[in-house]
Design an enzyme around this catalytic site. Sequence first.
Site, mmCIF file in Angstrom:
data_model
loop_
_atom_site.group_PDB
_atom_site.id
_atom_site.type_symbol
_atom_site.label_atom_id
_atom_site.label_comp_id
_atom_site.label_asym_id
_atom_site.label_seq_id
_atom_site.Cartn_x
_atom_site.Cartn_y
_atom_site.Cartn_z
ATOM 1 N N LYS A 56 134.006 -0.902 26.371
ATOM 2 C CA LYS A 56 132.552 -0.802 26.533
ATOM 3 C C LYS A 56 131.809 -1.992 25.932
ATOM 4 O O LYS A 56 130.786 -2.432 26.480
ATOM 5 C CB LYS A 56 132.037 0.507 25.930
ATOM 6 C CG LYS A 56 132.443 1.752 26.712
ATOM 7 C CD LYS A 56 131.794 2.992 26.126
ATOM 8 C CE LYS A 56 132.161 4.239 26.904
ATOM 9 N NZ LYS A 56 131.476 5.447 26.390
ATOM 10 N N GLY A 90 129.375 3.216 18.137
ATOM 11 C CA GLY A 90 128.839 3.041 19.484
ATOM 12 C C GLY A 90 128.313 4.312 20.106
ATOM 13 O O GLY A 90 127.297 4.298 20.802
ATOM 14 N N ALA A 91 128.982 5.432 19.846
ATOM 15 C CA ALA A 91 128.527 6.702 20.420
ATOM 16 C C ALA A 91 127.151 7.078 19.896
ATOM 17 O O ALA A 91 126.294 7.563 20.643
ATOM 18 C CB ALA A 91 129.533 7.810 20.110
ATOM 19 N N LEU A 107 126.417 3.290 4.636
ATOM 20 C CA LEU A 107 124.973 3.335 4.884
ATOM 21 C C LEU A 107 124.477 2.110 5.648
ATOM 22 O O LEU A 107 123.587 2.223 6.493
ATOM 23 C CB LEU A 107 124.222 3.470 3.562
ATOM 24 C CG LEU A 107 122.700 3.593 3.664
ATOM 25 C CD1 LEU A 107 122.295 4.825 4.461
ATOM 26 C CD2 LEU A 107 122.077 3.634 2.269
#
Length: 270
Positions: free
Chosen positions: A65, A128-129, A152
């Site tokens: 992707k 990425g999700a 973080l």
Amino acid sequence: MDQYRVFGNPIKHSRSPYIHQAFAEETQQQLTYQSQLVALDAFAATIKDFAQAGGKGGNVTVPFKEQALALCDQVSKRASLAGAVNTLSFRDGQILGDNTDGIGLVKDLLANKVTLTNRRILLIGAGGAAKGVVLPLLEQNPAQLVIANRTLSKAQQICQLVSDNRLSCCTFEHCNNYEFDVIINATSASLDGHLPAIPEQVIARAEVCYDMVYAKQLTPFLHWAKESGANKVIDGLGMLVAQAAESFNIWRGVMPSTDEVLQRLRADLT
């Protein structure tokens, strides 16, 4: 006949050919859709060859992707933010990229009667999700969207890119400082049988817990959420079908119904 494919490695498990052929039959579109295993070092060449041979478009799955984004001549805003493309279109010698994962998630949540407007949403993970769903979630006007991640700085990078006062971030352990109505697991922890390190009391206070992955039984995250007291748990099978419908609409200009395909896939899992 117009040709479409899904490209990935591995690819044998992909349900995309089944889904898109079902969409084509439903909408009376003349097309073929196949899966293609791509060597890890051959993604760009494979896509260019398919486009030059007359291919109309394709879906991209792991691990390509990010490479797909770099290959595109134009990308949508949501794909740019995600840093990933899952939908390719080939037009006038150019490669156009989009990311339909986020709108697929939102549509599945709404189909399951989950209210997002004015709700407090926790998004677990900053990969990425997670990046792919931030903008579509914010478009639903939540009261708050918090990205929680073990590191973080990765969550902070997303917040800096989006710059929306409803969006903030925290570490896993600091989730306990908030209360959430909807919790979305965007990590791959369930695939490995693991759980994100979110305090259990955060889960217990939630109305809805959603896992982007799916399985025959409840995923480890959803099983934990249900045992912890979450009112409603939902897996990501509906997201898979909804994001596919968005890709189909981008290519063909018609939005297929997802209900029947989803019911068939769900039956296949049991």
